[in-house]
Write an enzyme that holds these catalytic residues in place. Sequence first.
Site, PDB file in Angstrom:
ATOM      1  N   SER A 151       0.837  -1.197   0.000  1.00 29.19           N
ATOM      2  CA  SER A 151       0.000   0.000   0.000  1.00 29.19           C
ATOM      3  C   SER A 151       0.870   1.245   0.000  1.00 29.19           C
ATOM      4  CB  SER A 151      -0.894  -0.002   1.250  1.00 29.19           C
ATOM      5  OG  SER A 151      -1.531   1.245   1.432  1.00 29.19           O
ATOM      6  N   TYR A 164      -2.966  -0.355   9.806  1.00 24.00           N
ATOM      7  CA  TYR A 164      -2.894  -0.822   8.427  1.00 24.00           C
ATOM      8  C   TYR A 164      -1.563  -0.414   7.802  1.00 24.00           C
ATOM      9  CZ  TYR A 164      -4.165  -1.401   3.487  1.00 24.00           C
ATOM     10  OH  TYR A 164      -4.193  -1.769   2.167  1.00 24.00           O
TER      11      TYR A 164
END
Length: 259
Positions: A151, A164
């Site tokens: 990500s 995350y």
Amino acid sequence: MINDAYLSELFSLEGRVALVTGGSSGIGRAVAGALARAGASVVVIARREAELAETVAELTADGCRAAWVSADLGTREGVRTAAEQAAAVYGEPDILVNSAGVNLRPPLGELSDEVWDTTMAVNLEAPFLLGRRFGPGMAERGFGRIIHITSQQAHRAFVQSGAYGVSKGGLESLARSQAEAWSPHGVTCNTLVPGFVPTPLNARLQADPDKMAELAARTMVGRNGRPEDFAGAAVFLASRASAYVTGQSVFVDGGLSVH
């Protein structure tokens, strides 16, 4: 003139076996489809049986070899069971793609132990356990490809990166450690770094049209990503063509990271 034999030697996955976690939706599904259509026998691992069955039915209808395993990758026992069930289908894998993930982002000050533990278990520990299970075998056979989907939050903080972002940063470090351990034996380990791609993982952001437009404007191509944008990069990283590419973060983000 197109030399089909040359292209096949570079990019064909014929005879290879691939495992793709999170392969029943979003980027994982697109990657599973790309590897299967490039010739690999693909086992898709995810939780929801209906989505798994739909994904595999689509691939088999296209003449691909594909199967599915339903699993909870949030526990160590679940990961181990999934690994053994998946390896029993077509044999030990040559390609491992870790795309399964959870995207829980409460404000950092409200982040509970449970959210932290769940995020790390699925996003970081499961890829480690699967790599530990299959990486040494790939090295013994002299060929392997490990690909993690990470990500932007592994590199920069925005839209409440929280746990995350930490998990994805750790996953990129894991890829480098795996590359150090196994690349001398023919096993490359890399990450694909998406920009913003509307998938079930980020439904919250998709509900905000202004945020969607803002994210698209941050790219150089003027749009947000699509799962199919990852097909070519995945086949490249899974194939012989990427033999000298390892420990790298490959950005597939429309230029978002450099704009």
